[in-house]
Design a protein around this motif. Structure first.
Motif, PDB file in Angstrom:
ATOM      1  N   GLU A 108       0.824  -1.154   0.049  1.00  0.00           N
ATOM      2  CA  GLU A 108      -0.020  -0.117  -0.020  1.00  0.00           C
ATOM      3  C   GLU A 108       0.913   1.188   0.056  1.00  0.00           C
ATOM      4  N   GLY A 109       0.706   2.083  -0.780  1.00  0.00           N
ATOM      5  CA  GLY A 109       1.182   3.293  -1.005  1.00  0.00           C
ATOM      6  C   GLY A 109       2.408   3.387  -1.946  1.00  0.00           C
ATOM      7  N   VAL A 110       2.463   2.068  -2.516  1.00  0.00           N
ATOM      8  CA  VAL A 110       3.428   2.438  -4.061  1.00  0.00           C
ATOM      9  C   VAL A 110       2.822   3.087  -5.126  1.00  0.00           C
ATOM     10  N   PRO A 111       3.442   3.970  -5.715  1.00  0.00           N
ATOM     11  CA  PRO A 111       2.771   4.603  -6.722  1.00  0.00           C
ATOM     12  C   PRO A 111       2.431   3.932  -7.803  1.00  0.00           C
ATOM     13  N   VAL A 119       8.242   8.322  -7.755  1.00  0.00           N
ATOM     14  CA  VAL A 119       7.985   9.758  -6.607  1.00  0.00           C
ATOM     15  C   VAL A 119       9.379   9.789  -6.084  1.00  0.00           C
ATOM     16  N   THR A 120       9.842  11.067  -6.129  1.00  0.00           N
ATOM     17  CA  THR A 120      11.278  11.518  -5.596  1.00  0.00           C
ATOM     18  C   THR A 120      10.859  11.723  -4.351  1.00  0.00           C
ATOM     19  N   LEU A 121      11.760  11.176  -3.200  1.00  0.00           N
ATOM     20  CA  LEU A 121      11.168  11.009  -1.753  1.00  0.00           C
ATOM     21  C   LEU A 121      12.101  12.181  -1.059  1.00  0.00           C
ATOM     22  N   GLU A 310      30.864  10.884  -1.710  1.00  0.00           N
ATOM     23  CA  GLU A 310      30.681  12.133  -2.041  1.00  0.00           C
ATOM     24  C   GLU A 310      29.863  12.616  -3.165  1.00  0.00           C
ATOM     25  N   LEU A 311      28.797  11.723  -3.498  1.00  0.00           N
ATOM     26  CA  LEU A 311      27.922  12.044  -4.595  1.00  0.00           C
ATOM     27  C   LEU A 311      26.677  12.398  -4.311  1.00  0.00           C
ATOM     28  N   PRO A 312      26.071  13.601  -5.023  1.00  0.00           N
ATOM     29  CA  PRO A 312      24.861  13.998  -4.751  1.00  0.00           C
ATOM     30  C   PRO A 312      23.810  12.809  -5.407  1.00  0.00           C
ATOM     31  N   TYR A 313      22.671  12.757  -4.649  1.00  0.00           N
ATOM     32  CA  TYR A 313      21.798  11.798  -5.130  1.00  0.00           C
ATOM     33  C   TYR A 313      20.337  12.023  -4.845  1.00  0.00           C
ATOM     34  N   ARG A 314      19.446  11.310  -5.242  1.00  0.00           N
ATOM     35  CA  ARG A 314      17.963  11.456  -4.902  1.00  0.00           C
ATOM     36  C   ARG A 314      17.593  10.042  -4.668  1.00  0.00           C
ATOM     37  N   VAL A 315      16.567   9.760  -3.703  1.00  0.00           N
ATOM     38  CA  VAL A 315      16.041   8.827  -3.454  1.00  0.00           C
ATOM     39  C   VAL A 315      14.503   8.668  -3.913  1.00  0.00           C
ATOM     40  N   VAL A 316      14.265   7.704  -4.968  1.00  0.00           N
ATOM     41  CA  VAL A 316      12.942   7.525  -5.597  1.00  0.00           C
ATOM     42  C   VAL A 316      12.295   6.328  -5.242  1.00  0.00           C
ATOM     43  N   PHE A 331      12.993   0.962  -3.677  1.00  0.00           N
ATOM     44  CA  PHE A 331      13.558   2.170  -3.675  1.00  0.00           C
ATOM     45  C   PHE A 331      14.854   2.335  -4.523  1.00  0.00           C
ATOM     46  N   ASP A 332      14.908   3.207  -5.277  1.00  0.00           N
ATOM     47  CA  ASP A 332      16.159   3.626  -6.179  1.00  0.00           C
ATOM     48  C   ASP A 332      16.800   4.778  -5.598  1.00  0.00           C
ATOM     49  N   ILE A 333      18.156   4.530  -5.706  1.00  0.00           N
ATOM     50  CA  ILE A 333      18.824   5.986  -5.399  1.00  0.00           C
ATOM     51  C   ILE A 333      19.624   6.250  -6.776  1.00  0.00           C
ATOM     52  N   GLU A 334      19.425   7.510  -7.154  1.00  0.00           N
ATOM     53  CA  GLU A 334      19.976   7.846  -8.461  1.00  0.00           C
ATOM     54  C   GLU A 334      20.829   8.984  -8.143  1.00  0.00           C
TER      55      GLU A 334
END
Length: 432
Positions: A108-111, A119-121, A310-316, A331-334
Motif C-alpha cells: 500500500e502506498g506504492v505509486p 516519486v522522489t522522496l 561524496e556523490l549527490p543523489y536522490r531517493v525514488v 527504492f532506487d537511489i539515483e
C-alpha cells in the motif's frame, strides 16, 4: 509466489495490485479457478482411495459367492484411483503454472503507473557546478588510462570493456570499501557463484517474463546471474533458519551478466549500461513482520555509502508498473551525472516479502517454534562499473584529474587526486 490464502480471502486486493502494475488481473481469476480445480481433484482422489481401501478390506471378509464381484469392484477402483491421481498431478501442475504467473502484491502506498511515475522522496547533496566544459566518464577514463571500450569490444563485443590501470584499482578500492562497511554493519561477506541452476533463477523470479534478460548456458542447463541476489537467496533453499537474534545479513560479491534486451540505443556509450559488471549486493532473511523496517535499513546503508563517496543523489519510490516480479516495493537511489545533466540509477533496494521464500521453501521458526515462511530483501551496495562512471564525472577537474573521496583513499595509496600519467605504484601503495 504470493500466499494462496490471500488470493482466496481477498482477491480484490490482488487484482488491485495487478492493475497498479499494469498487469492482467484476469490471472487472479485463473489462479482461483486452478486452485478450486486442484482441491476438487485432491478430494476426488482421496474419496476414491478411501473406497479402494474399503474394497480391499471387503475382499478379505467376502464369502466365496461374493468374492468375484468384490474383486472386480476393487479392480475398477484401482484403475479409477490411478486416473484420479494422474488428474491430481495435472491439477497440481496447472495450479503451479497459474501461481507462478502472478507477481508479488505491491505494498500500500506504492505509486501506480510505470517508469515515469516514480516519486522522489528526497534529494541529498548539492549538484556540482563547473567553470569548464564537463566531459563524460568515458572521455575522462580514457585520458586517465582507466577504461578501454575499443579493446573490450574487440575481445567480447559491444558493451564490454577493460578497466585498466587506475580503473582497475578503482574497482578494487570500491569493492574493499563496500565490503568493509558491510562487515562493520554486521553483514557476512560472501563470494557467490555467478552460475546457478534453473531452480534458483525461477525461485527468485528472474525467469518467465524476465528470461530475455538472462544468459543461459544450454549445454549445462545453468544461468549466468544478473545479481548475486539469486545465489544468496538460493543458498538457504529448503532450509529452516534461526532468526531468533534478528535478520540474517549477507554481502555478496559476484560478477553479473545482463543481456540488456530491449535497451538498444540506450546508454551505449561508456560503462553505464553494459553486459557484465561486478557488484556488492546486500541480502537479508528476516521474519515477515520485520521486513518493512529492514527495507529502510538497507536503504540507509546504501545512502551512507554514496555519502562516503561524496556523490549527490536522490531517493525514488519506484512505481508499481516498474517493479520486478518479486518486489512488493523498491527504492532506487539515483546519483547525478554531470555530462547528462540528470540523475541516473546507481543502487536499488527491494522488499520481496515472502514471495521468493515461498518458491524456495525458506522458513524460520516463530516464537512458538513453528516453521513459518521467511521474508527476503535485497539491496545493491555498489554496482562497481556504474559507480566508477559517476565518480569520474562528479569529481572531474579542469586539468583532467579526478578528486578521490577521503573514504576511498586508504585503498588508493592515500592520494587525493588521480591524474593522467600518474605512476600506478603510487596509486596502489597503502596509505600511512
Amino acid at each position: 509466489m504470493i500466499d494462496l490464502r490471500l488470493v482466496r480471502e481477498d482477491p480484490e486486493r490482488v487484482k488491485a495490485s495487478q492493475r497498479a502494475r499494469g498487469a492482467d488481473e484476469s490471472l487472479v481469476d485463473r489462479l482461483l479457478g486452478a486452485d478450486a480445480a486442484r482441491r476438487a481433484a485432491v478430494k476426488a482422489a482421496d474419496d476414491l482411495r478411501a473406497e479402494q481401501k474399503a474394497a480391499s478390506q471387503a475382499v478379505r471378509t467376502a464369502s466365496k459367492e461374493e468374492r468375484p464381484a468384490v474383486l472386480e469392484r476393487a479392480k475398477v477402483l484401482a484403475a479409477q484411483v490411478k486416473e484420479a491421481e494422474e488428474a491430481e498431478r495435472a491439477a497440481d501442475a496447472a495450479l503451479r503454472e497459474a501461481h507462478l504467473r502472478i507477481p508479488n502484491v505491491v505494498h500500500e502506498g506504492v505509486p501506480p503507473g510505470g517508469e515515469d511515475d516514480a516519486v522522489t522522496l528526497r534529494t541529498v547533496g548539492e549538484v556540482p557546478s563547473y567553470d569548464f566544459e564537463v566531459k563524460d566518464h568515458l572521455q575522462i577514463g580514457e585520458a586517465l588510462g582507466a577504461i578501454d571500450m575499443e579493446r573490450g569490444a574487440k575481445v567480447s563485443g559491444a558493451r564490454f570493456y577493460f578497466l585498466t590501470g587506475p580503473g582497475a584499482l578503482l574497482e578494487f578500492a570500491l569493492a574493499q570499501l563496500a565490503v568493509t562497511r558491510a562487515v562493520a554493519a554486521g553483514f557476512t561477506p560472501v563470494v557467490a557463484p555467478a552460475l546457478v541452476k534453473p531452480e534458483a533463477m525461477e525461485g527468485t523470479g528472474f525467469l518467465g517474463e524476465h528470461d530475455e534478460e538472462v544468459y543461459r548456458i544450454e549445454r549445462d542447463d545453468l544461468y549466468l546471474v544478473g545479481t548475486s541476489e539469486v545465489a544468496l537467496a538460493g543458498m538457504h533453499a529448503n532450509e529452516v533458519l534461526d532468526l531468533s537474534a534478528g535478520p540474517r545479513h549477507y554481502a555478496g560479491w559476484s560478477s553479473c551478466f545482463r543481456r540488456e534486451a530491449g535497451s538498444y540505443g540506450k546508454d551505449t556509450r561508456g560503462i553505464i549500461r553494459v553486459h557484465w559488471f561486478d557488484k556488492v549486493e546486500m541480502f537479508s532473511f528476516c521474519a515477515p513482520e520485520d521486513a518493512a523496517a529492514e527495507h529502510h535499513r538497507l536503504l540507509q546503508w546504501e545512502e551512507e555509502f554514496l555519502q562516503a563517496l561524496e556523490l549527490p543523489y536522490r531517493v525514488v519510490d519506484i512505481a508499481a508498473g516498474d517493479l520486478g516480479t518479486s518486489a512488493a516495493r523498491k527504492f532506487d537511489i539515483e546519483a547525478w551525472f554531470p555530462s547528462q545533466g540528470t540523475y541516473r540509477e546507481l543502487t536499488s533496494t527491494s522488499d520481496c516479502t515472502t514471495f521468493q521464500a515461498r518458491r524456495l521453501a525458506i522458513r524460520h521458526r516463530d516464537a512458538d517454534g513453528r516453521p513459518q515462511v521467511a521474508a527476503t530483501l535485497n539491496g545493491t551496495l555498489c554496482a562497481i562499473a556504474r559507480t566508477i562512471a559517476c565518480l569520474l564525472e562528479v569529481h572531474q577537474r579542469a586539468d583532467g584529474s579526478v578528486y578521490v573521496p577521503a573514504a576511498l583513499r586508504p585503498w588508493l595509496g592515500g592520494h587525493e587526486v588521480l591524474s593522467p600519467g600518474m605512476a600506478l605504484t603510487a596509486v596502489a601503495g597503502t596509505s600511512a
